[in-house]
Every structure is written in C-alpha cells, then in structure tokens.
Scaffold this active site. Structure first.
Site, PDB file in Angstrom:
ATOM      1  CD  GLU A 287      -8.230  -1.747  11.141  1.00 46.56           C
ATOM      2  OE1 GLU A 287      -8.627  -0.570  11.057  1.00 46.56           O
ATOM      3  OE2 GLU A 287      -7.954  -2.443  10.149  1.00 46.56           O
TER       4      GLU A 287
ATOM      5  CB  SER B 136     -10.767  -4.847   8.701  1.00 42.54           C
ATOM      6  OG  SER B 136     -10.457  -3.650   9.344  1.00 42.54           O
TER       7      SER B 136
ATOM      8  NE  ARG C  64      -1.484  -1.587  11.722  1.00 38.44           N
ATOM      9  CZ  ARG C  64      -2.486  -0.922  11.216  1.00 38.44           C
ATOM     10  NH1 ARG C  64      -3.703  -1.085  11.686  1.00 38.44           N
ATOM     11  NH2 ARG C  64      -2.272  -0.081  10.233  1.00 38.44           N
TER      12      ARG C  64
ATOM     13  NE  ARG D 214      -3.711  -2.410   2.146  1.00 33.81           N
ATOM     14  CZ  ARG D 214      -4.741  -2.707   2.902  1.00 33.81           C
ATOM     15  NH1 ARG D 214      -5.197  -1.824   3.774  1.00 33.81           N
ATOM     16  NH2 ARG D 214      -5.336  -3.882   2.812  1.00 33.81           N
TER      17      ARG D 214
ATOM     18  CD  GLU E  66      -1.294   2.898   4.172  1.00 36.67           C
ATOM     19  OE1 GLU E  66      -1.773   4.044   4.306  1.00 36.67           O
ATOM     20  OE2 GLU E  66      -1.955   1.854   4.296  1.00 36.67           O
TER      21      GLU E  66
ATOM     22  NE  ARG F  63      -2.640   3.380  13.353  1.00 42.09           N
ATOM     23  CZ  ARG F  63      -3.917   3.194  13.648  1.00 42.09           C
ATOM     24  NH1 ARG F  63      -4.296   2.137  14.288  1.00 42.09           N
ATOM     25  NH2 ARG F  63      -4.807   4.086  13.291  1.00 42.09           N
ATOM     26  CG  HIS F  64      -0.016   3.004   8.278  1.00 41.11           C
ATOM     27  ND1 HIS F  64      -0.424   3.928   9.200  1.00 41.11           N
ATOM     28  CD2 HIS F  64      -1.131   2.405   7.801  1.00 41.11           C
ATOM     29  CE1 HIS F  64      -1.750   3.895   9.290  1.00 41.11           C
ATOM     30  NE2 HIS F  64      -2.204   2.976   8.449  1.00 41.11           N
TER      31      HIS F  64
HETATM   32  O1  4AD Z   1      -8.356  -3.104   7.248  1.00 38.09           O
HETATM   33  P1  4AD Z   1      -7.765  -3.610   5.975  1.00 38.09           P
HETATM   34  O2  4AD Z   1      -7.488  -2.617   4.913  1.00 38.09           O
HETATM   35  O3  4AD Z   1      -8.731  -4.736   5.471  1.00 38.09           O
HETATM   36  C1  4AD Z   1      -8.576  -5.480   4.325  1.00 38.09           C
HETATM   37  O4  4AD Z   1      -7.574  -5.492   3.644  1.00 38.09           O
HETATM   38  C2  4AD Z   1      -9.755  -6.363   4.038  1.00 38.09           C
HETATM   39  N1  4AD Z   1      -9.582  -7.003   2.726  1.00 38.09           N
HETATM   40  C3  4AD Z   1      -9.906  -7.376   5.126  1.00 38.09           C
HETATM   41  C4  4AD Z   1     -11.113  -8.242   4.967  1.00 38.09           C
HETATM   42  O5  4AD Z   1     -10.963  -9.435   4.819  1.00 38.09           O
HETATM   43  N2  4AD Z   1     -12.267  -7.677   5.056  1.00 38.09           N
HETATM   44  O6  4AD Z   1      -6.404  -4.387   6.314  1.00 38.09           O
HETATM   45  C5  4AD Z   1      -6.410  -5.468   7.211  1.00 38.09           C
HETATM   46  C6  4AD Z   1      -5.309  -5.337   8.237  1.00 38.09           C
HETATM   47  C7  4AD Z   1      -5.386  -4.099   9.103  1.00 38.09           C
HETATM   48  O7  4AD Z   1      -6.255  -4.276  10.181  1.00 38.09           O
HETATM   49  C8  4AD Z   1      -3.937  -3.950   9.545  1.00 38.09           C
HETATM   50  O8  4AD Z   1      -3.680  -4.797  10.643  1.00 38.09           O
HETATM   51  C9  4AD Z   1      -3.177  -4.467   8.344  1.00 38.09           C
HETATM   52  O9  4AD Z   1      -4.049  -5.245   7.580  1.00 38.09           O
HETATM   53  N3  4AD Z   1      -2.668  -3.351   7.528  1.00 38.09           N
HETATM   54  C10 4AD Z   1      -1.418  -2.858   7.611  1.00 38.09           C
HETATM   55  N4  4AD Z   1      -0.375  -3.191   8.382  1.00 38.09           N
HETATM   56  C11 4AD Z   1       0.773  -2.498   8.224  1.00 38.09           C
HETATM   57  N5  4AD Z   1       0.929  -1.503   7.336  1.00 38.09           N
HETATM   58  C12 4AD Z   1      -0.078  -1.116   6.532  1.00 38.09           C
HETATM   59  N6  4AD Z   1       0.094  -0.155   5.643  1.00 38.09           N
HETATM   60  C13 4AD Z   1      -1.320  -1.810   6.650  1.00 38.09           C
HETATM   61  N7  4AD Z   1      -2.529  -1.720   6.032  1.00 38.09           N
HETATM   62  C14 4AD Z   1      -3.319  -2.656   6.583  1.00 38.09           C
HETATM   63 MG    MG Z   2      -9.416  -2.000   8.406  1.00 36.09          MG
END
Ligand code: 4AD
Ligand code: MG
Length: 415
Positions: free
Chosen positions: A338, A341, A389, A198, A200, A206-207
């Site tokens: 979080e 999700s 995380r 991503r 970001e 945390r990212h």
């Molecule tokens: O909340 P997210 O964006 O959810 C999904 O990707 C959905 N497809 C999940 C689903 O099955 N509904 O991402 C899920 C998790 C977040 O809660 C976080 O823990 C982690 O992925 N995450 C990251 N961790 C580190 N760096 C980042 N840039 C992250 N983006 C998401």
């Molecule tokens: Mg989420």
C-alpha cells in the site's frame, strides 16, 4: 576553456603518485576533474600529504589532454586544503567494499558521497517537485496543519505523547481532521507535504516512526472516483517527471522506469479476498497483499492498482459507509504494498457522530472537529500518500530507510 584560469573546489576522490607526477582527482557536484602536478610544480611536495576526501580548492590553468578521463586537466598554481579528512574513513564511498547499513546511516554525510546513494535523493527531490507542480496545475493550494495536536485521527495506540506546557499532547500522525475542516472554509482543493509521526512498534522494511506524507483533500466531489482520478494522474505525472529530469540518476541505479498507463486497474476488496481465497470480511495481511500484487501483475500487467470498497470496520471513523458493511474507501498499491489510502468522507454531522460512537470513541473528544460539520460542510474526499514508500517502491529498493536521510525507528534517533 583551454588556457583559461579557473578555480575548482571539492573533495579529493583519489591521489595517485607515479614517481615524478601526481594525479589528484577532485570531485564536486558536477563530476570529477583531474589535477596534474609534475615534479617542477611548486605544489609537488605538499600534495602527497593530502588525505582522501579532504576538501580542497585548486586554482590553475585548464589544458586539453587526451589522456585525462574527461578530455582536460588542470595545471595548478595554488592548492589550498580547506578541510583535512581523517584517516581511516568511516566507509568506502566507491561502494567497492560494501558497508553495513547501520554504518552507512551513522555516517550518512559520507554515504551520500556515493553516487548511487546521491541518485536516490536527487530522484526523491524530483518526486516532490512533480507532486507540487501537478497539484498547483490543478488549482490546489498548499496548507500547513499543526504537528502538535490534542487528539489522534488514525487510532490511539500509535501516538507519540508530548509534554505540552504540563498538558498532554501528541505528535500528529496525520493531518486528517485538519484538512477536512478546511473543506468548510471555501478552499475546496488543498494539499500538504509534511512529516507525520507514528509510534510503530513493528520493525519492518516499510515503516519508519517519522515519514513524509502527501495529503490531499477536495470538496464537492461526486464520489471517491473523483479522488482516485486525481491520484492516478498525479502518479503518472511523477513517473514522467522523474524519467525526464533524472535520466542520469536512473541510469546510475540501472533503472528503466516505465510510465504507468491510465486508468489504473480497480478491484474491489471483495474481489481481492476471493482471488486470495480468504473469507469475506477478513483482513488482507502483508503477505497476502504481496501475493495479490503478483496476481494482479500477471492478470493486468501492472503493479499499480486500486483496491476499493473495504469493510467499514477496517477503515477509520471519518470514512463514509457504502451499505452492506462496506465503505467508500480505497488503497493504492504499488509492487504488492500500500502506498496510499483514501476515500469519501462522512460529511453529514449526525452520521459522523454515529460513526465516532460506533468506533468506541467519544464525540466530546472530537468537538473541535465536529463543529466544522455543523455550519455547512460540502461533500468531500481525499487521500494520504506515503512519499517515502512511493520513492522506495518506484525504485524497487528493499528498505524504506534507503530513501530517508535520517530514518527514525525503534532503534534509531541519532544522528
Ligand atoms: O493509510 P494511512 O494510515 O492513511 C491516513 O493517514 C489517512 N489519513 C489517509 C486519508 O486521507 N484517508 O497512511 C497513508 C499512507 C500509507 O499508505 C503509507 O504509504 C504511509 O502513509 N504511511 C507510512 N509510511 C512510512 N512509515 C509509516 N509508519 C507509515 N504509516 C503510513
Ligand atoms: Mg492505509
């Protein structure tokens, strides 16, 4: 082994020259051994030139010794320097002199020689092993979805573009669409642990731009509660596994790991905003999320809890609506952040098309995905959990980069 001939190999942790005797401390993954070289030993003169952190192989005879730290010493017949370390070292691995995090990341190969850092990665390994054991024990199979994709699933802005043989493609930001399509195949319980990407733009603790996610998808669910039950039990198993198999590493880090109790508390989004004094429909930001973590910790005595039934507006198109502007969705929180999700998916073709349009997206762009919903798609749901995380929050570390070998972020793409 007193009197036996052995060879040990490892890094020179320390050399102490005391006039007519030299002590060489050699470290391998099992621990530190003492090699004792007296003046009459043929190796006596060469040993003084060995630099700290050089790699050596020492062949000699084991001897009991009350003075040596672990009760024995090695009297060398031969000392081979397999690789000489330069002076000075890029950082102090004993941790006595604290290094900048940037310095540590630049020399991560050496940073991991510090037992505290190594402990984190040994625990991380234990976490993914526990996840795999748990998923397999529940009849899930591991799948491998593509990491080069033609469409995003979680919102377009965060994609890394790839020049794909002259066409535009992206690095996958989640396996969402692919894991859902598998639900139409007959494989009704799948998981995957894999890297996602991503772009970001925010520089937070945390990212990272590349992270490891556990994805789970299960068919024939009755509600998202089935998914939450699977997730909470899995988290409990992970804590248990780490506590059992990484006792030493936890003690190095000074962590008393508490295995969470089931079920985890569940609060609705609506209750959460009320506790925070926000308006209904308002997004729970990072600071409020932390505050909520403290409130729930006080009320329920745990940092692990679910927030459920978010406004459908806040959740992606694939989530099923629950009426009244809400959705069958949840986040799992740990220590005010979080970590996962998930929710129930919209499996009805017509409703799914409506949701795609409602989000301002074009159904044509998702034709490959929508096709899988036309010929028999069971009700299903799942979640994505950030493995980095989870490890970070489990160990109470201040920055996600502490648990990532080579973090990728706004500034860093090397090493
Ligand atoms: O909340 P997210 O964006 O959810 C999904 O990707 C959905 N497809 C999940 C689903 O099955 N509904 O991402 C899920 C998790 C977040 O809660 C976080 O823990 C982690 O992925 N995450 C990251 N961790 C580190 N760096 C980042 N840039 C992250 N983006 C998401
Ligand atoms: Mg989420």
């Amino acid at each position: 082994m007193d009197g036996e001939k052995v060879t040990i190999a490892g890094w020179v942790q320390n050399i102490r020259v005391l006039g007519s005797i030299v002590f060489l401390k050699v470290r391998d993954k099992e621990g530190v051994s003492q090699v004792t070289i007296t003046k009459d030993n043929p190796n006596f003169s060469m040993v003084k030139d060995i630099t700290p952190e050089s790699v050596v192989a020492v062949t000699g005879v084991v001897r009991k010794s009350e003075k040596a730290q672990n009760g024995w010493e090695l009297i060398p017949e031969e000392i081979k320097v397999l690789s000489k370390a330069e002076v000075p070292l890029p950082l102090d691995i004993s941790g006595k002199i604290e290094s900048e995090f940037e310095t540590r990341l630049n020399a991560r190969f050496m940073d991991l020689r510090n037992p505290r850092v190594a402990a984190v990665f040994a625990i991380r390994d234990c976490v993914t092993t526990a996840i795999r054991n748990y998923a397999e024990s529940k009849g899930f199979i591991e799948v491998h979805t593509p990491k080069i994709v033609g469409a995003g699933a979680e919102g377009g802005a965060l994609l890394f573009p790839v020049d794909y043989f002259g066409k535009k493609a992206f690095l996958s930001q989640s396996p969402q669409l692919y894991k859902q399509m598998i639900m139409a195949t007959g494989f009704d319980k799948v998981y995957e642990i894999a890297p996602y990407f991503r772009a970001e733009k925010s520089d937070t603790s945390r990212h990272v731009a590349e992270f490891i996610m556990l994805d789970v998808e299960m068919a024939f669910i009755e509600s998202q509660e089935d998914v939450m039950k699977f997730l909470e039990e899995g988290i409990k198993r992970v804590f248990e596994h780490v506590k059992k198999h990484r006792e030493e590493e936890l003690s190095i880090l000074g962590i008393e790991l508490e295995v969470p109790k089931l079920p985890f508390p569940r609060i609705t989004y609506s209750e959460a905003v009320e506790k925070l004094g926000l308006k209904q429909g308002q997004e729970i930001g990072t600071e409020e999320e932390k505050k909520l973590g403290k409130i729930i910790e006080e009320e329920k005595g745990t940092g692990l809890y679910f927030i459920t039934l978010f406004p459908e507006e806040e959740k992606p198109f694939y989530i099923m609506e629950a009426g009244d502007g809400l959705s069958y969705s949840f986040d799992l929180e740990l220590g005010g952040e979080e970590i996962a999700s998930g929710g129930q998916r919209e499996h009805r073709y017509d409703e799914l098309v409506k949701r795609i349009k409602k989000k301002g997206l074009k159904p044509e762009n998702f034709a490959f995905y929508l096709n899988a919903f036309k010929y028999g798609m069971p009700p299903h749901g799942g979640f994505g959990l950030g493995v980095d995380r989870l490890v970070q929050k489990m160990l109470g570390l201040p920055n996600i980069r502490e648990v990532v070998l080579h973090p990728r972020d706004l500034k860093r793409v090397l090493p």
